[in-house]
Design a protein around this motif. Structure first.
Motif, PDB file in Angstrom:
ATOM      1  N   GLY A  48       0.247   8.907  -0.847  1.00  0.00           N
ATOM      2  CA  GLY A  48       0.851   9.767   0.164  1.00  0.00           C
ATOM      3  C   GLY A  48       0.568   9.297   1.566  1.00  0.00           C
ATOM      4  N   GLU A  49      -0.683   8.964   1.864  1.00  0.00           N
ATOM      5  CA  GLU A  49      -1.044   8.511   3.208  1.00  0.00           C
ATOM      6  C   GLU A  49      -0.357   7.192   3.549  1.00  0.00           C
ATOM      7  OE1 GLU A  49      -5.272   8.431   3.642  1.00  0.00           O
ATOM      8  OE2 GLU A  49      -5.512  10.505   2.981  1.00  0.00           O
ATOM      9  N   ASP A  50      -0.238   6.306   2.557  1.00  0.00           N
ATOM     10  CA  ASP A  50       0.441   5.039   2.819  1.00  0.00           C
ATOM     11  C   ASP A  50       1.923   5.272   3.096  1.00  0.00           C
ATOM     12  OD1 ASP A  50      -1.832   3.453   2.568  1.00  0.00           O
ATOM     13  OD2 ASP A  50      -1.607   3.259   0.403  1.00  0.00           O
ATOM     14  N   LEU A  51       2.542   6.224   2.392  1.00  0.00           N
ATOM     15  CA  LEU A  51       3.935   6.569   2.688  1.00  0.00           C
ATOM     16  C   LEU A  51       4.075   7.056   4.121  1.00  0.00           C
ATOM     17  CD1 LEU A  51       5.184   8.398  -0.530  1.00  0.00           C
ATOM     18  CD2 LEU A  51       6.268   6.405   0.526  1.00  0.00           C
ATOM     19  N   ASP A  52       3.114   7.840   4.570  1.00  0.00           N
ATOM     20  CA  ASP A  52       3.144   8.331   5.951  1.00  0.00           C
ATOM     21  C   ASP A  52       3.105   7.178   6.947  1.00  0.00           C
ATOM     22  OD1 ASP A  52       3.124  10.861   4.859  1.00  0.00           O
ATOM     23  OD2 ASP A  52       0.984  11.214   5.234  1.00  0.00           O
ATOM     24  N   ARG A  53       2.490   6.053   6.557  1.00  0.00           N
ATOM     25  CA  ARG A  53       2.431   4.867   7.425  1.00  0.00           C
ATOM     26  C   ARG A  53       3.634   3.949   7.207  1.00  0.00           C
ATOM     27  NH1 ARG A  53      -3.137   4.778   5.323  1.00  0.00           N
ATOM     28  NH2 ARG A  53      -4.538   5.625   6.924  1.00  0.00           N
ATOM     29  N   GLY A  54       4.542   4.353   6.303  1.00  0.00           N
ATOM     30  CA  GLY A  54       5.730   3.556   6.047  1.00  0.00           C
ATOM     31  C   GLY A  54       5.561   2.476   5.010  1.00  0.00           C
ATOM     32  N   ARG A  55       4.519   2.582   4.183  1.00  0.00           N
ATOM     33  CA  ARG A  55       4.250   1.527   3.209  1.00  0.00           C
ATOM     34  C   ARG A  55       4.180   2.080   1.789  1.00  0.00           C
ATOM     35  NH1 ARG A  55      -0.944  -0.064   6.345  1.00  0.00           N
ATOM     36  NH2 ARG A  55      -0.101  -0.765   8.349  1.00  0.00           N
ATOM     37  N   ASP A 113      -0.828   5.584  17.099  1.00  0.00           N
ATOM     38  CA  ASP A 113      -1.628   5.594  18.327  1.00  0.00           C
ATOM     39  C   ASP A 113      -0.844   5.111  19.549  1.00  0.00           C
ATOM     40  OD1 ASP A 113      -1.376   2.904  17.836  1.00  0.00           O
ATOM     41  OD2 ASP A 113      -3.522   2.484  17.693  1.00  0.00           O
ATOM     42  N   GLY A 114       0.459   4.927  19.386  1.00  0.00           N
ATOM     43  CA  GLY A 114       1.297   4.549  20.517  1.00  0.00           C
ATOM     44  C   GLY A 114       1.510   3.067  20.688  1.00  0.00           C
ATOM     45  N   ARG A 115       0.749   2.227  19.985  1.00  0.00           N
ATOM     46  CA  ARG A 115       0.930   0.784  20.116  1.00  0.00           C
ATOM     47  C   ARG A 115       2.099   0.307  19.266  1.00  0.00           C
ATOM     48  NH1 ARG A 115      -4.376  -1.859  18.306  1.00  0.00           N
ATOM     49  NH2 ARG A 115      -4.266  -0.108  16.870  1.00  0.00           N
ATOM     50  N   THR A 116       2.800  -0.691  19.760  1.00  0.00           N
ATOM     51  CA  THR A 116       3.897  -1.273  19.001  1.00  0.00           C
ATOM     52  C   THR A 116       3.341  -2.257  17.971  1.00  0.00           C
ATOM     53  OG1 THR A 116       4.166  -3.167  20.483  1.00  0.00           O
ATOM     54  CG2 THR A 116       5.346  -1.124  21.051  1.00  0.00           C
ATOM     55  N   PRO A 117       4.128  -2.584  16.947  1.00  0.00           N
ATOM     56  CA  PRO A 117       3.679  -3.610  15.999  1.00  0.00           C
ATOM     57  C   PRO A 117       3.325  -4.923  16.692  1.00  0.00           C
ATOM     58  CG  PRO A 117       5.555  -2.438  15.095  1.00  0.00           C
ATOM     59  CD  PRO A 117       5.391  -1.949  16.506  1.00  0.00           C
ATOM     60  N   SER A 147      -3.721 -11.264   5.007  1.00  0.00           N
ATOM     61  CA  SER A 147      -3.226 -10.044   4.367  1.00  0.00           C
ATOM     62  C   SER A 147      -3.113  -8.899   5.365  1.00  0.00           C
ATOM     63  CB  SER A 147      -4.144  -9.648   3.207  1.00  0.00           C
ATOM     64  OG  SER A 147      -3.930 -10.486   2.087  1.00  0.00           O
ATOM     65  N   MET A 148      -4.068  -8.809   6.290  1.00  0.00           N
ATOM     66  CA  MET A 148      -3.965  -7.776   7.322  1.00  0.00           C
ATOM     67  C   MET A 148      -2.679  -7.965   8.138  1.00  0.00           C
ATOM     68  SD  MET A 148      -6.500  -5.735   6.879  1.00  0.00           S
ATOM     69  CE  MET A 148      -6.101  -6.104   5.131  1.00  0.00           C
ATOM     70  N   ARG A 149      -2.324  -9.211   8.403  1.00  0.00           N
ATOM     71  CA  ARG A 149      -1.111  -9.484   9.165  1.00  0.00           C
ATOM     72  C   ARG A 149       0.132  -9.050   8.367  1.00  0.00           C
ATOM     73  NH1 ARG A 149      -2.277 -14.206   9.911  1.00  0.00           N
ATOM     74  NH2 ARG A 149      -3.528 -13.903  11.773  1.00  0.00           N
ATOM     75  N   MET A 150       0.070  -9.167   7.055  1.00  0.00           N
ATOM     76  CA  MET A 150       1.197  -8.732   6.231  1.00  0.00           C
ATOM     77  C   MET A 150       1.473  -7.245   6.423  1.00  0.00           C
ATOM     78  SD  MET A 150       0.401 -10.824   2.687  1.00  0.00           S
ATOM     79  CE  MET A 150       1.746 -10.080   1.773  1.00  0.00           C
ATOM     80  N   ASP A 151       0.427  -6.458   6.652  1.00  0.00           N
ATOM     81  CA  ASP A 151       0.610  -5.022   6.822  1.00  0.00           C
ATOM     82  C   ASP A 151       1.446  -4.681   8.053  1.00  0.00           C
ATOM     83  OD1 ASP A 151      -0.534  -3.755   4.621  1.00  0.00           O
ATOM     84  OD2 ASP A 151      -2.562  -3.865   5.448  1.00  0.00           O
ATOM     85  N   LEU A 152       1.593  -5.620   8.962  1.00  0.00           N
ATOM     86  CA  LEU A 152       2.384  -5.366  10.161  1.00  0.00           C
ATOM     87  C   LEU A 152       3.875  -5.551   9.928  1.00  0.00           C
ATOM     88  CD1 LEU A 152       0.082  -7.170  12.744  1.00  0.00           C
ATOM     89  CD2 LEU A 152       0.355  -4.697  12.435  1.00  0.00           C
ATOM     90  N   THR A 153       4.238  -6.242   8.852  1.00  0.00           N
ATOM     91  CA  THR A 153       5.659  -6.560   8.631  1.00  0.00           C
ATOM     92  C   THR A 153       6.164  -6.205   7.240  1.00  0.00           C
ATOM     93  OG1 THR A 153       5.071  -8.831   7.989  1.00  0.00           O
ATOM     94  CG2 THR A 153       5.608  -8.450  10.305  1.00  0.00           C
ATOM     95  N   VAL A 154       5.277  -6.078   6.265  1.00  0.00           N
ATOM     96  CA  VAL A 154       5.704  -5.841   4.885  1.00  0.00           C
ATOM     97  C   VAL A 154       5.501  -4.367   4.545  1.00  0.00           C
ATOM     98  CG1 VAL A 154       5.372  -6.467   2.464  1.00  0.00           C
ATOM     99  CG2 VAL A 154       5.072  -8.198   4.260  1.00  0.00           C
ATOM    100  N   ALA A 155       6.575  -3.702   4.142  1.00  0.00           N
ATOM    101  CA  ALA A 155       6.518  -2.267   3.861  1.00  0.00           C
ATOM    102  C   ALA A 155       6.508  -1.955   2.377  1.00  0.00           C
ATOM    103  CB  ALA A 155       7.698  -1.558   4.527  1.00  0.00           C
TER     104      ALA A 155
END
Length: 310
Positions: free
Chosen positions: A189-196, A69-73, A124-132
């Motif tokens: 598959g969708e998580d891979l698309d998000r880099g996770r 959506d254009g926002r940075t981490p 845990s939500m915060r982990m999604d911003l840094t842990v792939a």
């Protein structure tokens, strides 16, 4: 309207709170078809609280998941911190003016939900911003505790129990984990698309699978047999967690068992579909059909009506 009848049944009269609960209900209906269908089997007075808890979780999850959506981490992290600050302030004060958090704060107060569960969830939500990716299942389990186990613990007081709450808590947490592991498998598959990647790297490696192999399969739509075997191993683990969680359904208040039993069977059906697709979850997403959801839900609806009239 159905939402008005639910809010009336729950004795929620304040206009600000009614709008907040209605917003959470809309989030649930939009993003959680399985959960929303299951909540229809609860008593009307229970539904707003479940919608509030799910709606908040969905909202926070979207903050970290909408990576295109254009926002940075850093911007997403700042928004999540703002949400956490507003929630903690609301929980401390017993009220909030935020259009979503107000309902969560009200629900936490009504049902005496431990505030730590919200703190753990946001961690845990915060982990999604840094842990792939996660090297081991023990590493993943720390994430899953906050993203899923605590959701079961939040909802448990709303559902009610026929045994002391503490006795039912391990099964409630296990059911949250089972649902989350199912989501991980459905959404590889969708998580891979998000880099996770939410599958333990060491367990994938035991089958000769690594992240580049998963990414190649996602790009080409061709699933290697090694990937199929690795996913079969993960399905077996998820089924074991479901077995740990299942006794907890009988520990719930009778009025809540049809709802949770339906969610249990619907999510279990996703694992069936993964197996029927020979564990090919990278070329598409398996979905329980509307007809199948109704076939599972209708008997539970009949049981729910019988319990209410007893």
């Amino acid at each position: 309207m159905s939402v008005d009848r639910e809010l009336d049944a729950a004795a929620i009269t304040d206009p600000v709170l009614r709008r907040a609960y209605a917003r959470c209900r809309a989030l649930n209906a939009e993003h959680g078809r399985t959960y929303f269908l299951a909540t229809r089997l609860l008593r009307r007075e229970q539904r707003p609280a479940v919608h509030a808890l799910y709606g908040f979780a969905r909202w926070a999850d979207d903050i970290v998941d909408e990576v295109h959506d254009g926002r940075t981490p850093a911007e997403r992290a700042a928004q999540l911190s703002t949400v956490e600050g507003s929630l903690l302030a609301g929980l401390a004060a017993g009220r909030s003016d935020d259009p979503v958090i107000a309902a969560v704060v009200d629900t936490a107060g009504r049902y005496d939900i431990d505030h730590r569960h919200f703190v753990d969830f946001l961690a845990s939500m915060r982990m999604d911003l840094t842990v792939a990716e996660y090297p081991t299942y023990a590493d993943l389990a720390r994430y899953v505790h906050g993203s899923a186990a605590v959701i079961g613990l939040q909802v448990l007081p709303v559902l009610g129990t026929s045994v002391p709450r503490a006795e039912a808590e391990p099964a409630a947490a296990a059911l949250g984990v089972a649902f989350q592991l199912t989501n991980f498998l459905r959404d590889v598959g969708e998580d891979l698309d998000r880099g996770r990647v939410y599958l333990p790297a060491d367990e994938l490696a035991a089958f000769g699978v690594d992240r580049p192999m998963l990414e190649h399969a996602r790009r080409t739509g061709r699933t290697d047999q090694r990937i199929r075997r690795a996913l079969a191993h993960q399905v077996a683990r998820a089924r074991a967690v479901y077995r740990d969680a299942e006794p907890g359904i009988a520990m719930l208040a009778p009025r809540s068992r049809p709802c949770v039993g339906t969610a249990f069977r619907l999510y279990g059906r996703i694992l069936d579909l993964i197996e029927e697709a020979d564990h090919d979850v990278l070329s598409g997403r398996v979905v329980v059909s509307g007809g199948r959801r109704l076939a599972i839900a209708l008997p539970a609806l009949a049981r729910s009506v019988l319990v209410r009239s007893a």
